[in-house]
Design a protein around this motif. Structure first.
Motif, PDB file in Angstrom:
ATOM      1  N   ARG A 105       0.837  -1.213   0.000  1.00  0.00           N
ATOM      2  CA  ARG A 105       0.000   0.000   0.000  1.00  0.00           C
ATOM      3  C   ARG A 105       0.868   1.258   0.000  1.00  0.00           C
ATOM      4  NH1 ARG A 105      -4.023  -2.618   4.089  1.00  0.00           N
ATOM      5  NH2 ARG A 105      -5.443  -3.622   2.604  1.00  0.00           N
ATOM      6  N   GLU A 106       1.965   1.185   0.736  1.00  0.00           N
ATOM      7  CA  GLU A 106       2.912   2.303   0.771  1.00  0.00           C
ATOM      8  C   GLU A 106       3.470   2.558  -0.639  1.00  0.00           C
ATOM      9  OE1 GLU A 106       4.856   5.369   2.495  1.00  0.00           O
ATOM     10  OE2 GLU A 106       3.332   4.099   3.451  1.00  0.00           O
ATOM     11  N   ASN A 159       2.054   1.730  -3.522  1.00  0.00           N
ATOM     12  CA  ASN A 159       0.975   2.285  -4.352  1.00  0.00           C
ATOM     13  C   ASN A 159       0.825   3.792  -4.138  1.00  0.00           C
ATOM     14  OD1 ASN A 159       0.430  -0.179  -5.482  1.00  0.00           O
ATOM     15  ND2 ASN A 159      -1.254  -0.681  -4.090  1.00  0.00           N
ATOM     16  N   LYS A 160       0.969   4.186  -2.871  1.00  0.00           N
ATOM     17  CA  LYS A 160       0.830   5.608  -2.546  1.00  0.00           C
ATOM     18  C   LYS A 160       1.953   6.425  -3.204  1.00  0.00           C
ATOM     19  CE  LYS A 160       0.902   7.081   1.847  1.00  0.00           C
ATOM     20  NZ  LYS A 160       0.730   6.725   3.270  1.00  0.00           N
ATOM     21  N   SER A 190       1.607   6.784  -6.966  1.00  0.00           N
ATOM     22  CA  SER A 190       0.550   7.678  -7.436  1.00  0.00           C
ATOM     23  C   SER A 190       0.960   9.152  -7.408  1.00  0.00           C
ATOM     24  CB  SER A 190      -0.712   7.475  -6.598  1.00  0.00           C
ATOM     25  OG  SER A 190      -0.460   7.950  -5.292  1.00  0.00           O
TER      26      SER A 190
END
Ligand SMILES: [Zn+2]
Length: 360
Positions: free
Chosen positions: A123-124, A126-127, A130
């Motif tokens: 998730r980190e 992906n952040k 982005s």
């Protein structure tokens, strides 16, 4: 330390393939580097990342631009790492991993055996993906232990891996494609590292400042494992096989005073030294197994055959596979700081059970 192509022992084919891709501006956005050893994989991935982020366009990495200089301590703001970790891992653990990596890029980062790539790490990523890069227009993510993606984390990552925004590069490293998820595997371009020859390891060790004598001994004994060679070249002894002979003899005869005598010698030199002996012993038993199976390894044979022939005759009475398990278990305990004397005593008792003719 900065990594240059010549620092990657025996990897001319790999480094040329990467440089060729740069020349033709065909740098894969999702690259999977495959190899036999985590240490070499790490170093190779760092080198590729350095090339991607380097300011120079022809034949990167230059090793001199401000981007390359930030690889000295792996503090480049657009370079990110994902390590397999225990669910309880903290940010500080990851920082420590990066410090270890920057100090000793060729020694495998210490991650728990059961660690996975966590969904929180993904998730980190992906952040970060982005939003745009901090410095230039590119950012690189290095995943160590890519075979440790579990389904949940992989699913969260697949879309990003498949359609990374411009300027985003993923470098995955793995020693084991057999355990890799097909969904990840199929989305990456693959490049193999070559097995390292003893001669390359010898040169590598000498370049790291080890004596010629040690470099020769460990280049042969490490059986192509650079991390093992590096770790044990730093210990005192040189000829472990020779030194092991009396100890193995004592073990084979169940001669406790002899075993104790050897332990007293080892005790003075500390845990790493004992580990080096047990590692050498492991190699020796593995050699015995190979000879037994009729497939001697020519790499180790060249220098060790003379000594080996007579040694092997003595150890035919030992249950080799079980012996290897005992050694593995003893090394595991030592690494986790179980008392060395107790560990070695236990090893002697276990071995006694495994030698035919010594009885239970
Ligand atoms: Zn550069």
């Amino acid at each position: 330390m900065l990594i240059r192509p010549a620092d990657l022992p025996g990897q001319l084919r790999f480094t040329q393939a990467v440089q060729n891709a740069f020349q033709h501006q065909r740098i894969p956005h999702s690259l999977l580097i495959l190899g036999k050893e985590d240490g070499l994989l790490q170093a190779a991935a760092i080198w590729v990342a350095q090339a991607i982020l380097c300011g120079k366009t022809s034949e990167p990495p230059c090793g001199e631009c401000s981007s390359c200089q930030k690889f000295q301590n792996l503090t480049h703001p657009d370079l990110h790492f994902v390590f397999p970790a225990a669910a309880t891992a903290t940010t500080e653990d990851f920082r420590q991993n990066i410090r270890d990596l920057s100090e000793k890029p060729f020694e495998p980062v210490d991650v728990p055996e059961t660690a996975d790539i966590l969904i929180s790490s993904v998730r980190e990523v992906n952040k970060l993906v982005s939003r745009s890069a901090f410095e230039g227009d590119r950012q690189v993510f290095i995943f160590l232990g890519a075979e440790r993606f579990r389904k949940e984390a992989a699913n969260a990552f697949l879309k990003t891996l498949e359609e990374p925004p411009a300027g985003t590069y993923f470098i995955l490293c793995s020693t084991d494609t057999g355990s890799m998820l097909q969904t990840i595997l199929s989305r990456c371009q693959k490049l193999n590292l070559d097995p390292i020859q003893p001669e390359d390891i010898r040169k590598f060790l000498e370049k790291q400042g080890f004596s010629a004598e040690k470099s020769i001994a460990w280049s042969v004994m490490c059986q192509g494992q650079l991390g093992v060679a590096l770790r044990f070249a730093g210990t005192e002894s040189i000829d472990y096989y020779q030194a092991l002979h009396p100890y193995l003899n004592s073990l084979m005869k169940g001669d406790l005073p002899g075993i104790y005598e050897q332990y007293q010698i080892w005790e003075k030199s500390g845990k790493d030294e004992i580990l080096a002996y047990l590692q050498a012993m492991t190699f020796f038993l593995q050699d015995c197994l190979r000879v037994k199976a009729g497939s001697p390894d020519k790499l180790t044979r060249q220098d060790l055959s003379g000594r080996f022939g007579s040694l092997y005759a003595d150890y035919g009475r030992l249950d080799l596979s079980a012996g290897l398990k005992v050694l593995d278990d003893s090394m595991y305990k030592l690494q986790r700081n179980v008392h060395a004397g107790l560990t070695l005593l236990n090893l002697a008792i276990q071995f006694r059970k495994l030698v035919r003719g010594l009885g239970k």
